[in-house]
Write a protein that holds these residues in place. Structure first.
Motif, mmCIF file in Angstrom:
data_model
loop_
_atom_site.group_PDB
_atom_site.id
_atom_site.type_symbol
_atom_site.label_atom_id
_atom_site.label_comp_id
_atom_site.label_asym_id
_atom_site.label_seq_id
_atom_site.Cartn_x
_atom_site.Cartn_y
_atom_site.Cartn_z
ATOM 1 N N ASN A 322 64.668 18.230 -45.635
ATOM 2 C CA ASN A 322 64.718 17.560 -44.416
ATOM 3 C C ASN A 322 64.824 16.306 -45.119
ATOM 4 O O ASN A 322 65.768 15.101 -44.905
ATOM 5 C CB ASN A 322 63.983 17.483 -43.274
ATOM 6 C CG ASN A 322 64.067 16.887 -42.374
ATOM 7 O OD1 ASN A 322 65.433 17.418 -41.880
ATOM 8 N ND2 ASN A 322 63.318 16.654 -41.890
ATOM 9 N N HIS A 323 64.257 15.713 -46.009
ATOM 10 C CA HIS A 323 64.206 14.660 -46.886
ATOM 11 C C HIS A 323 65.200 13.801 -47.576
ATOM 12 O O HIS A 323 65.973 12.640 -47.082
ATOM 13 C CB HIS A 323 62.677 13.874 -47.611
ATOM 14 C CG HIS A 323 62.572 13.086 -48.569
ATOM 15 N ND1 HIS A 323 62.484 12.112 -48.452
ATOM 16 C CD2 HIS A 323 63.389 13.063 -49.707
ATOM 17 C CE1 HIS A 323 62.974 10.915 -49.035
ATOM 18 N NE2 HIS A 323 63.252 11.518 -50.360
ATOM 19 N N GLN A 324 65.768 14.925 -48.114
ATOM 20 C CA GLN A 324 67.303 14.495 -48.970
ATOM 21 C C GLN A 324 68.398 14.451 -47.705
ATOM 22 O O GLN A 324 69.692 13.137 -47.793
ATOM 23 C CB GLN A 324 67.840 16.094 -49.561
ATOM 24 C CG GLN A 324 66.917 16.071 -50.869
ATOM 25 C CD GLN A 324 66.668 15.253 -51.516
ATOM 26 O OE1 GLN A 324 67.866 14.310 -51.790
ATOM 27 N NE2 GLN A 324 65.347 15.043 -52.132
ATOM 28 N N TRP A 325 68.232 14.953 -46.535
ATOM 29 C CA TRP A 325 68.899 14.725 -45.314
ATOM 30 C C TRP A 325 68.696 13.404 -44.760
ATOM 31 O O TRP A 325 70.076 12.655 -44.674
ATOM 32 C CB TRP A 325 68.843 15.699 -44.478
ATOM 33 C CG TRP A 325 69.895 16.825 -44.779
ATOM 34 C CD1 TRP A 325 69.587 18.217 -45.630
ATOM 35 C CD2 TRP A 325 71.466 17.381 -44.395
ATOM 36 N NE1 TRP A 325 71.111 18.206 -45.764
ATOM 37 C CE2 TRP A 325 71.832 18.312 -44.996
ATOM 38 C CE3 TRP A 325 72.416 16.231 -44.491
ATOM 39 C CZ2 TRP A 325 73.545 18.653 -45.274
ATOM 40 C CZ3 TRP A 325 73.188 16.139 -43.739
ATOM 41 C CH2 TRP A 325 74.317 17.169 -44.690
ATOM 42 N N LEU A 326 67.606 12.746 -44.765
ATOM 43 C CA LEU A 326 67.336 11.798 -43.570
ATOM 44 C C LEU A 326 67.833 10.689 -44.957
ATOM 45 O O LEU A 326 68.351 9.196 -44.439
ATOM 46 C CB LEU A 326 66.091 11.408 -44.033
ATOM 47 C CG LEU A 326 65.271 12.540 -42.780
ATOM 48 C CD1 LEU A 326 63.575 12.636 -42.711
ATOM 49 C CD2 LEU A 326 66.030 11.879 -41.534
ATOM 50 N N THR A 363 63.393 0.294 -44.406
ATOM 51 C CA THR A 363 62.533 -0.184 -45.255
ATOM 52 C C THR A 363 60.715 1.551 -45.509
ATOM 53 O O THR A 363 60.587 1.262 -46.022
ATOM 54 C CB THR A 363 61.570 -0.956 -44.870
ATOM 55 O OG1 THR A 363 60.529 -0.414 -43.901
ATOM 56 C CG2 THR A 363 61.602 -2.521 -44.170
ATOM 57 N N ILE A 364 61.684 2.155 -43.936
ATOM 58 C CA ILE A 364 60.925 3.531 -44.488
ATOM 59 C C ILE A 364 61.978 4.378 -44.812
ATOM 60 O O ILE A 364 61.324 5.373 -45.363
ATOM 61 C CB ILE A 364 60.132 3.858 -43.020
ATOM 62 C CG1 ILE A 364 60.924 3.636 -41.484
ATOM 63 C CG2 ILE A 364 58.938 2.646 -42.711
ATOM 64 C CD1 ILE A 364 60.462 4.373 -40.546
ATOM 65 N N GLN A 365 63.150 4.608 -44.706
ATOM 66 C CA GLN A 365 63.779 5.428 -45.260
ATOM 67 C C GLN A 365 63.022 6.273 -45.924
ATOM 68 O O GLN A 365 63.727 7.646 -46.675
ATOM 69 C CB GLN A 365 65.238 4.844 -44.880
ATOM 70 C CG GLN A 365 66.679 6.504 -45.387
ATOM 71 C CD GLN A 365 67.492 5.615 -44.369
ATOM 72 O OE1 GLN A 365 67.973 4.475 -44.696
ATOM 73 N NE2 GLN A 365 68.398 6.429 -44.789
ATOM 74 N N PRO A 366 63.303 5.399 -47.692
ATOM 75 C CA PRO A 366 63.373 6.447 -48.614
ATOM 76 C C PRO A 366 61.850 6.785 -48.274
ATOM 77 O O PRO A 366 62.037 7.929 -49.433
ATOM 78 C CB PRO A 366 63.429 4.657 -49.824
ATOM 79 C CG PRO A 366 63.742 3.759 -48.933
ATOM 80 C CD PRO A 366 63.624 4.160 -47.553
ATOM 81 N N GLU A 367 60.852 6.468 -47.465
ATOM 82 C CA GLU A 367 60.084 7.849 -47.280
ATOM 83 C C GLU A 367 59.679 9.119 -46.639
ATOM 84 O O GLU A 367 58.850 9.655 -46.372
ATOM 85 C CB GLU A 367 58.282 6.816 -47.319
ATOM 86 C CG GLU A 367 58.441 5.185 -48.458
ATOM 87 C CD GLU A 367 58.185 5.832 -49.473
ATOM 88 O OE1 GLU A 367 58.042 7.339 -49.959
ATOM 89 O OE2 GLU A 367 58.894 4.970 -50.048
ATOM 90 N N LEU A 368 60.656 8.644 -45.763
ATOM 91 C CA LEU A 368 60.861 9.739 -44.792
ATOM 92 C C LEU A 368 61.332 10.819 -45.433
ATOM 93 O O LEU A 368 61.420 11.710 -46.179
ATOM 94 C CB LEU A 368 62.218 9.441 -43.815
ATOM 95 C CG LEU A 368 61.937 8.350 -42.246
ATOM 96 C CD1 LEU A 368 62.829 8.862 -41.972
ATOM 97 C CD2 LEU A 368 60.539 8.328 -41.557
ATOM 98 N N LYS A 369 59.806 11.596 -44.441
ATOM 99 C CA LYS A 369 60.475 13.288 -44.542
ATOM 100 C C LYS A 369 60.782 14.036 -43.473
ATOM 101 O O LYS A 369 61.474 15.108 -43.441
ATOM 102 C CB LYS A 369 59.037 14.007 -45.071
ATOM 103 C CG LYS A 369 58.176 13.602 -46.520
ATOM 104 C CD LYS A 369 57.691 15.139 -47.466
ATOM 105 C CE LYS A 369 57.390 15.166 -48.625
ATOM 106 N NZ LYS A 369 56.749 13.902 -49.082
ATOM 107 N N THR A 370 60.109 13.692 -42.421
ATOM 108 C CA THR A 370 60.550 14.011 -40.925
ATOM 109 C C THR A 370 60.673 12.832 -39.617
ATOM 110 O O THR A 370 60.041 12.005 -40.475
ATOM 111 C CB THR A 370 59.577 15.598 -40.408
ATOM 112 O OG1 THR A 370 58.632 14.147 -40.306
ATOM 113 C CG2 THR A 370 59.231 16.017 -41.228
#
Ligand code: GLU
Length: 476
Positions: A322-326, A363-370
Motif C-alpha cells: 500500500n505504501h508503495q502505491w501511495l 510533506t507526509i507522502q513519503p511516510e504514509l502506509k495507509t
C-alpha cells in the motif's frame, strides 16, 4: 466461438466480501483478460434466509471499487441473463424435467430425523455416512401413496456408483474420484427450491464456462457436479480449486482477523490497486512485486500454478504494498483519496485551499502506509499542541529555553515573511553561539508538540503567520 475462455465469479451474498473471495474474483478477472475471454458475475442467491446483501449491492460496489469489471452480469446483462440465481428457477426446472425423463433422478421422502438417525448409525458402525437409497427402492404405488398424502420430498440424483470420474485441476492435475464414496445428492429442497450443487452446475453448463476457479472448500462438490455435466453430455470445464487464505499463525482467516473483509481494508485506508496487487503476488514469487493491473495480466503464469494448501495473509506486507502505491501517486490524486479521511477527523479541512492541502500532503507522502495515517500525520496543522512553558522548562532543563522563547516572541513582527523570521532567529543564535539545532527543535515542539517533523522553513510556510503567532504567543 468454440474454446473461448469464459470464467465467472459466483459469490453468494451471505456476508461482506472477504479477502479469499476477492482473490478468487481477481484471478478469474486476470485470466479472462489475459486470454481475451469473458468474465462473468453471477450472484448465487438461492437461499433467501442467508441473503445478507439483497440485490448484491455491496458486491457490485466492491467489485467496481476494485476495478474488476465484468463483461456479463447483473445490471449490464448478457446472452445468458438473468445473472441472479433467484431469477433462474425456470431454467433449473427445465433441466430437472430433462433428468426426470432420463430416469436419472428419484424422489426421496425421508425426513431430516430419519436421515440423521441413519447417519449416526453409519458413523457408529464406522461406515461412510451415505444416503442408503431407501427411496430408490420405493414402488410406483408407494410413491403415488406418498404423493397423495402430500408427503414432502426432494429430488436426488442417482449416481452410478461403480465408476470413477476424472477432473482436471490447474494446480493439482488430474484428480480421480470414486463414486462409490458418494451419496445420491439432493437437487431440490422440500420447499421446491433448488440446491446450490444443482443450480451452480446447471448455470456453469448453460452459461458455457470453460474454466471454474473457486475456493478449494468446493472440491467435495466437484464430483457430484461433474456427474451432472456427464448426465447432460457436456464436457467438463477445467478447474482450479484455489487455496484458502490463512492468518500469519496458519489458521483460516476469520472475522476476528484484521482485514478479513474488504470493507475493513477500505475503511482503514488501503487502496484498491494495492489490495489487488498484494492478492495477486501472495503465494508466488515475482522479481518485480509492485504491478498494476495490466502488468499483472501480462505476468501471471496460469500454466505454472502449484498446489499449495494455504496462502498466508500478512498485513505488514500488505501495508508495504500500500505504501508503495501511495508514494507513487501524484499529490493531487492522493489528495482526492485522503480528503474523506481528513475531513472526517478535521471538518475544517473543507475550508483549507487545495494548494495548501497539496503542500501538506507532499510533506507526509513519503511516510504514509495507509490513507488513514494522514489525519494523524497532519494533526500538527489542524490542532494546537498542548505545550506549556512550564512543561518545556521542566523537560528541557537548559535555562536557554526561557531566552529562546523570548527570542521567538521578539521577532514575531517578521513572521509574515517566514524567510526573514528564520534568518533573524538564526542570526541571533549565531551571535550568541546558541545551537541552531537545539533552537529549531524547541521551536518545532512549540509549534507542533513534537520534536521531529517537517523542516523548519517548510513548517513556517505550511502553518502560515496567523497559526505561528497564535501558537508562540500561547506559550508565554
Ligand atoms: N457461491 C459459491 C460461494 O460463494 C461459489 C461457488 C463456485 O464458485 O462454484 O462459495
Amino acid at each position: 466461438m468454440e474454446n473461448a475462455v469464459r470464467v465467472r465469479f459466483a459469490p453468494s451474498p451471505t456476508g461482506l466480501l472477504h479477502l479469499g473471495s476477492v482473490r478468487i474474483a481477481l484471478f478469474n478477472y486476470l485470466f479472462a483478460k489475459q486470454k481475451k475471454g469473458t468474465f462473468i458475475l453471477r450472484i448465487e442467491d438461492t437461499d433467501p434466509e442467508r441473503n445478507f446483501d439483497p440485490g448484491a449491492k455491496i458486491i457490485l460496489e466492491d467489485l467496481a471499487w476494485l476495478n474488476l469489471t465484468f463483461d456479463e452480469g447483473p445490471n449490464i446483462g448478457g446472452p445468458y441473463a438473468p445473472y441472479f440465481q433467484s431469477e433462474r428457477a425456470p431454467i433449473y426446472q427445465e433441466k430437472l424435467d430433462q433428468l426426470k425423463k432420463q430416469n436419472a433422478i428419484y424422489r426421496c421422502f425421508c425426513t431430516q430425523e430419519e436421515l440423521e438417525k441413519k447417519r449416526k448409525r453409519q458413523i457408529a458402525l464406522k461406515q461412510p455416512p451415505r444416503y442408503d437409497r431407501t427411496c430408490l427402492a420405493l414402488s410406483i404405488q408407494e410413491i403415488k401413496k406418498n404423493l397423495l398424502e402430500k408427503k414432502p420430498f426432494i429430488w436426488r440424483f442417482k449416481l452410478i456408483t461403480n465408476k470413477t470420474i476424472e477432473i482436471n485441476d490447474l494446480a493439482r492435475g488430474v484428480i480421480t474420484f470414486d463414486f462409490s464414496n458418494f451419496s445420491d445428492f439432493p437437487l431440490t429442497r422440500q420447499n421446491g427450491t433448488f440446491t446450490f450443487i444443482f443450480a451452480n452446475a446447471i448455470d456453469d453448463m448453460v452459461m458455457k464456462m470453460s474454466h471454474i476457479f473457486r475456493g478449494e472448500d468446493h472440491i467435495s462438490n466437484t464430483p457430484c457436479q461433474a456427474a451432472l455435466f456427464e448426465a447432460f453430455n457436456i464436457p467438463l470445464p477445467i478447474f482450479w480449486h484455489m487455496p484458502i487464505i490463512c492468518n500469519v499463525e496458519g489458521k483460516k482467516l476469520s472475522k476476528r482477523d484484521f482485514g478479513f473483509s474488504l470493507r475493513d481494508l477500505k475503511h482503514a485506508g488501503f487502496l484498491p490497486e494495492a489490495i489487488c496487487n498484494y492478492l495477486a503476488i501472495i503465494g508466488g514469487s515475482f522479481e518485480k512485486e509492485i504491478m498494476n493491473m495490466s502488468e499483472l495480466i501480462k505476468t501471471i503464469d496460469f500454466s505454472d500454478i502449484h498446489s499449495t494448501s494455504a496462502i498466508r495473509y500478512d498485513v505488514e506486507k500488505l501495508k508495504w504494498v500500500n505504501h508503495q502505491w501511495l508514494i507513487r501517486y501524484m499529490p493531487q490524486e492522493l489528495l482526492t483519496q485522503i480528503l474523506p479521511f481528513l475531513e472526517k477527523k478535521y471538518p475544517q479541512a473543507k475550508e483549507v485551499t487545495q494548494e495548501k492541502l497539496i503542500s501538506l500532503i507532499k510533506t507526509i507522502q513519503p511516510e504514509l502506509k495507509t490513507l488513514q495515517d494522514a489525519p494523524a500525520f497532519l494533526s500538527f496543522y489542524f490542532e494546537e499542541p498542548e505545550v506549556s512553558k512550564k512543561n518545556l522548562l521542566e523537560q528541557e532543563t537548559d535555562i536557554i529555553v526561557q531566552e529562546l522563547i523570548e527570542l521567538f516572541i521578539a521577532h514575531i513582527d517578521k513572521i509574515d515573511s517566514p524567510d526573514l523570521y528564520y534568518q533573524a532567529i538564526a542570526k541571533v543564535c549565531k551571535e550568541k553561539q546558541i545551537s541552531l539545532k537545539h533552537t529549531w527543535r524547541l521551536f518545532r515542539i512549540i509549534l507542533t508538540g513534537k520534536p521531529s517533523g517537517p523542516g523548519v522553513k517548510e513548517l513556517l510556510e505550511l502553518l502560515g503567520p496567523a497559526k505561528i503567532k497564535k501558537r508562540i504567543q500561547h506559550i508565554v
